[in-house]
Design a protein around this motif. Structure first.
Motif, PDB file in Angstrom:
ATOM      1  N   VAL A  90      -4.641  45.292 -10.599  1.00 46.40           N
ATOM      2  CA  VAL A  90      -5.708  44.308 -10.902  1.00 46.40           C
ATOM      3  C   VAL A  90      -6.021  43.550  -9.753  1.00 46.40           C
ATOM      4  CG1 VAL A  90      -6.673  42.729 -12.177  1.00 46.40           C
ATOM      5  CG2 VAL A  90      -5.381  44.370 -13.269  1.00 46.40           C
ATOM      6  N   LEU A  92      -9.010  41.753  -9.612  1.00 49.71           N
ATOM      7  CA  LEU A  92      -9.857  40.590 -10.005  1.00 49.71           C
ATOM      8  C   LEU A  92     -10.230  40.796 -11.678  1.00 49.71           C
ATOM      9  CD1 LEU A  92     -11.544  37.747  -9.488  1.00 49.71           C
ATOM     10  CD2 LEU A  92     -13.390  39.384  -9.041  1.00 49.71           C
ATOM     11  N   TYR A  93      -9.930  39.923 -12.462  1.00 51.28           N
ATOM     12  CA  TYR A  93     -10.356  39.537 -13.762  1.00 51.28           C
ATOM     13  C   TYR A  93     -10.822  38.195 -13.888  1.00 51.28           C
ATOM     14  CZ  TYR A  93     -10.512  39.436 -18.758  1.00 51.28           C
ATOM     15  OH  TYR A  93     -10.990  39.441 -20.041  1.00 51.28           O
ATOM     16  N   THR A  95     -13.424  35.761 -16.863  1.00 54.21           N
ATOM     17  CA  THR A  95     -14.089  35.760 -17.796  1.00 54.21           C
ATOM     18  C   THR A  95     -15.504  34.723 -17.643  1.00 54.21           C
ATOM     19  OG1 THR A  95     -12.902  34.175 -18.918  1.00 54.21           O
ATOM     20  CG2 THR A  95     -12.513  36.368 -19.698  1.00 54.21           C
ATOM     21  N   TYR A 121     -15.377  47.164 -14.120  1.00 53.54           N
ATOM     22  CA  TYR A 121     -15.935  46.768 -15.586  1.00 53.54           C
ATOM     23  C   TYR A 121     -16.655  45.568 -15.516  1.00 53.54           C
ATOM     24  CZ  TYR A 121     -12.468  50.232 -17.387  1.00 53.54           C
ATOM     25  OH  TYR A 121     -11.513  51.446 -17.944  1.00 53.54           O
ATOM     26  N   ASP A 124     -17.370  44.049 -20.222  1.00 53.46           N
ATOM     27  CA  ASP A 124     -16.366  45.143 -20.855  1.00 53.46           C
ATOM     28  C   ASP A 124     -17.009  46.474 -20.780  1.00 53.46           C
ATOM     29  OD1 ASP A 124     -14.431  43.376 -21.564  1.00 53.46           O
ATOM     30  OD2 ASP A 124     -15.953  42.521 -23.216  1.00 53.46           O
ATOM     31  N   SER A 194     -17.792  38.740 -18.345  1.00 52.00           N
ATOM     32  CA  SER A 194     -16.382  39.144 -17.708  1.00 52.00           C
ATOM     33  C   SER A 194     -16.726  40.252 -16.732  1.00 52.00           C
ATOM     34  CB  SER A 194     -15.556  39.503 -18.699  1.00 52.00           C
ATOM     35  OG  SER A 194     -15.790  40.972 -19.299  1.00 52.00           O
ATOM     36  N   VAL A 195     -15.688  40.282 -15.898  1.00 50.54           N
ATOM     37  CA  VAL A 195     -15.731  41.278 -14.560  1.00 50.54           C
ATOM     38  C   VAL A 195     -14.240  41.512 -14.471  1.00 50.54           C
ATOM     39  CG1 VAL A 195     -15.767  39.597 -12.797  1.00 50.54           C
ATOM     40  CG2 VAL A 195     -16.521  42.003 -12.418  1.00 50.54           C
ATOM     41  N   LEU A 196     -14.217  42.945 -14.200  1.00 47.21           N
ATOM     42  CA  LEU A 196     -12.689  43.561 -14.131  1.00 47.21           C
ATOM     43  C   LEU A 196     -12.934  44.441 -12.924  1.00 47.21           C
ATOM     44  CD1 LEU A 196      -9.624  43.993 -14.539  1.00 47.21           C
ATOM     45  CD2 LEU A 196     -10.140  45.709 -16.212  1.00 47.21           C
ATOM     46  N   ARG A 198     -10.294  46.934 -10.492  1.00 46.63           N
ATOM     47  CA  ARG A 198      -8.932  47.326 -10.315  1.00 46.63           C
ATOM     48  C   ARG A 198      -9.004  48.613  -9.387  1.00 46.63           C
ATOM     49  NH1 ARG A 198      -6.971  49.389 -16.415  1.00 46.63           N
ATOM     50  NH2 ARG A 198      -8.167  51.035 -16.483  1.00 46.63           N
TER      51      ARG A 198
END
Length: 220
Positions: A90, A92-93, A95, A121, A124, A194-196, A198
């Protein structure tokens, strides 16, 4: 008319469906509250040419802010990108509401950089799922260092030109594939909940390694 000192306020309530009202403010500082009470609103065009703008707030009917000017920028620490085969790391995650500006780093993969997959993402929803090299090369506004064929001399190659969005800076060609890259890419991602980000190692045999950095900001 001013009341004798500069920090006064002006306000208006708009109840008509069709209005064209130019507003000119010569005093500084000034606060301009605008209340638009129409049932349906398609477009609001504002041209703000102030030399300094502290904040712009747009409130939804629920009185919740849908945009508050100026995000608070954060710079992630150095991210260890070591990833075993068929595993993920990962980057960056976060919210809340904010923006991702830059993705940078260097990666080494003995089986080839094409095995490094990037997944993004946003709220989501999976918005990008492809080789990292496709992201930083294809949309970077710059040319790849050179096109290779088997038998080309091994060594470092560098991009001839890098556009404003950045991208692939340099890479190592081992004679048959690219095994190491350096990159700095301007992402420009807006997210509301949110942002993810990876990376996935799609190879079944070798691990990848390297370091990464992400610049992002959240709205207050």
């Amino acid at each position: 008319m001013a009341r004798g000192y500069p920090d006064y306020q002006r306000g208006m309530v708009i109840e008509s469906a069709r209005l064209n009202i130019p507003i000119s403010i010569a005093e500084s500082p000034a606060t301009v509250p605008i209340d638009i009470s129409t049932q349906s609103l398609e477009n609001v065009n504002m041209n703000i040419r102030a030399q300094e703008l502290h904040a712009v707030k747009v409130l939804a009917p629920s009185a919740e802010a849908v945009y508050v000017g100026g995000c608070v920028t954060a710079f992630t620490s150095e991210i260890d990108l070591y990833t075993p085969p068929e595993d993920v790391v990962v980057l960056l995650y976060v919210t809340g509401r904010g923006r991702v500006m830059h993705l940078a780093g260097n990666i080494y993969h003995p089986s080839g950089i094409s095995y490094v997959r990037c997944q993004i993402y946003i709220d989501d929803n999976l918005m990008f799922d492809d080789a990292l090299i496709s992201l930083i090369q294809g949309g970077a506004g710059q040319s790849y260092a050179r096109q290779h064929e088997n038998g080309d001399a091994a060594g470092w190659y560098h991009a001839h030109a890098i556009g404003p969005r950045g991208g692939l800076i340099s890479h190592y060609w081992d004679g048959s594939k690219t095994t190491r890259i350096y990159f700095d890419y301007k992402l420009e991602i807006e997210f509301t909940s949110s942002v993810l980000l990876r990376l996935r190692n799609d190879d079944t045999t070798n691990s990848m390694e390297g370091v990464g950095y992400v610049v992002y900001g959240t709205y207050p």
